[in-house]
Design a protein around this motif. Structure first.
Motif, mmCIF file in Angstrom:
data_model
loop_
_atom_site.group_PDB
_atom_site.id
_atom_site.type_symbol
_atom_site.label_atom_id
_atom_site.label_comp_id
_atom_site.label_asym_id
_atom_site.label_seq_id
_atom_site.Cartn_x
_atom_site.Cartn_y
_atom_site.Cartn_z
ATOM 1 N N HIS A 46 0.821 -1.210 0.000
ATOM 2 C CA HIS A 46 0.000 0.000 0.000
ATOM 3 C C HIS A 46 0.854 1.259 0.000
ATOM 4 C CE1 HIS A 46 -2.875 -2.771 2.388
ATOM 5 N NE2 HIS A 46 -3.116 -2.887 1.097
ATOM 6 N N HIS A 47 2.164 1.093 0.102
ATOM 7 C CA HIS A 47 3.073 2.242 0.179
ATOM 8 C C HIS A 47 3.328 2.846 -1.193
ATOM 9 C CE1 HIS A 47 5.194 0.925 4.179
ATOM 10 N NE2 HIS A 47 3.884 1.110 4.314
ATOM 11 N N GLY A 48 3.553 4.142 -1.201
ATOM 12 C CA GLY A 48 4.052 4.825 -2.387
ATOM 13 C C GLY A 48 5.567 4.711 -2.403
ATOM 14 N N PRO A 49 6.227 5.384 -3.344
ATOM 15 C CA PRO A 49 7.685 5.300 -3.446
ATOM 16 C C PRO A 49 8.422 5.894 -2.252
ATOM 17 C CG PRO A 49 6.808 6.915 -4.990
ATOM 18 C CD PRO A 49 5.637 6.212 -4.382
ATOM 19 N N ASN A 50 7.717 6.637 -1.399
ATOM 20 C CA ASN A 50 8.341 7.235 -0.220
ATOM 21 C C ASN A 50 8.207 6.372 1.034
ATOM 22 O OD1 ASN A 50 5.629 7.474 0.197
ATOM 23 N ND2 ASN A 50 5.634 9.650 0.644
ATOM 24 N N ALA A 51 7.713 5.144 0.888
ATOM 25 C CA ALA A 51 7.549 4.173 1.988
ATOM 26 C C ALA A 51 6.435 4.548 2.967
ATOM 27 C CB ALA A 51 8.857 3.931 2.726
ATOM 28 N N PHE A 52 5.506 5.384 2.542
ATOM 29 C CA PHE A 52 4.334 5.720 3.344
ATOM 30 C C PHE A 52 3.082 5.329 2.572
ATOM 31 C CE2 PHE A 52 7.516 8.562 5.112
ATOM 32 C CZ PHE A 52 7.285 8.423 6.469
ATOM 33 N N ALA A 91 -1.251 13.587 7.955
ATOM 34 C CA ALA A 91 0.030 12.979 8.319
ATOM 35 C C ALA A 91 0.276 11.765 7.427
ATOM 36 C CB ALA A 91 0.029 12.561 9.776
ATOM 37 N N ALA A 92 1.544 11.423 7.272
ATOM 38 C CA ALA A 92 1.913 10.231 6.508
ATOM 39 C C ALA A 92 1.855 9.016 7.427
ATOM 40 C CB ALA A 92 3.316 10.395 5.939
ATOM 41 N N ALA A 93 1.454 7.891 6.888
ATOM 42 C CA ALA A 93 1.321 6.678 7.701
ATOM 43 C C ALA A 93 2.084 5.522 7.059
ATOM 44 C CB ALA A 93 -0.144 6.308 7.844
ATOM 45 N N PRO A 94 3.163 5.049 7.697
ATOM 46 C CA PRO A 94 3.876 3.896 7.164
ATOM 47 C C PRO A 94 3.272 2.572 7.615
ATOM 48 C CG PRO A 94 5.070 4.780 9.024
ATOM 49 C CD PRO A 94 3.879 5.681 8.792
ATOM 50 N N GLU A 95 2.482 2.600 8.690
ATOM 51 C CA GLU A 95 1.879 1.375 9.225
ATOM 52 C C GLU A 95 0.648 1.746 10.030
ATOM 53 O OE1 GLU A 95 4.600 1.051 13.256
ATOM 54 O OE2 GLU A 95 5.154 -0.113 11.503
ATOM 55 N N GLY A 96 -0.116 0.734 10.404
ATOM 56 C CA GLY A 96 -1.303 0.965 11.222
ATOM 57 C C GLY A 96 -2.568 0.523 10.526
ATOM 58 N N ARG A 97 -3.680 1.017 10.991
ATOM 59 C CA ARG A 97 -4.999 0.668 10.459
ATOM 60 C C ARG A 97 -5.681 1.934 9.974
ATOM 61 N NH1 ARG A 97 -8.705 -3.528 13.567
ATOM 62 N NH2 ARG A 97 -7.311 -4.879 12.389
ATOM 63 N N ILE A 98 -6.257 1.863 8.791
ATOM 64 C CA ILE A 98 -6.997 2.971 8.193
ATOM 65 C C ILE A 98 -8.485 2.697 8.371
ATOM 66 C CG2 ILE A 98 -7.500 4.196 6.055
ATOM 67 C CD1 ILE A 98 -4.653 4.614 7.105
ATOM 68 N N PHE A 99 -9.187 3.646 8.991
ATOM 69 C CA PHE A 99 -10.624 3.539 9.208
ATOM 70 C C PHE A 99 -11.345 4.550 8.325
ATOM 71 C CE2 PHE A 99 -8.708 2.260 13.194
ATOM 72 C CZ PHE A 99 -9.450 1.161 13.565
#
Length: 117
Positions: A46-52, A91-99
């Motif tokens: 799910h990450h873009g090229p910036n690792a987020f 904010a940028a999110a590299p991990e976690g849960r998206i609601f």
């Protein structure tokens, strides 16, 4: 109009299996005529090229709005589509849960509108 027995989190989670949301493992947690809620866990794909998380994850909100529209269609309606989709990112999110939470705001015979958070 969908019967009430088909408006369940399980039924709508199954609907996504062969669709884009199946590839992100979206789970519907609430399903009703007035709105839907769901989530997915961020994975590396799910990450873009910036690792987020890539902004394309916005598809979750759009899809839940579509589910809310589908659940609210009146008999004889021929479908629905997204006309406008706006977003703000904080904010940028590299991990976690998206609601996401989609709420039906206006339901009419010829059109409906909703909002997602």
């Amino acid at each position: 109009m969908l019967p009430d027995s088909e408006i369940t989190p399980e039924a709508f989670t199954r609907r996504r299996e062969a669709a884009l949301l199946g590839s992100i493992n979206m789970v519907v947690t609430r399903a009703s005529r007035d709105g839907f809620e769901g989530h997915f866990d961020i994975q590396r794909n799910h990450h873009g090229p910036n690792a987020f998380l890539h902004a394309g994850a916005l598809v979750l909100a759009d899809w839940l709005c579509g589910y809310a529209a589908a659940a609210s269609l009146k008999d004889g309606a021929t479908g629905f589509r997204t006309i406008e989709l706006k977003s703000s990112f904080f904010a940028a999110a590299p991990e976690g849960r998206i609601f996401a939470k989609a709420t039906s705001v206006h339901i009419a015979v010829t059109h409906s509108s909703g909002t997602a958070n």
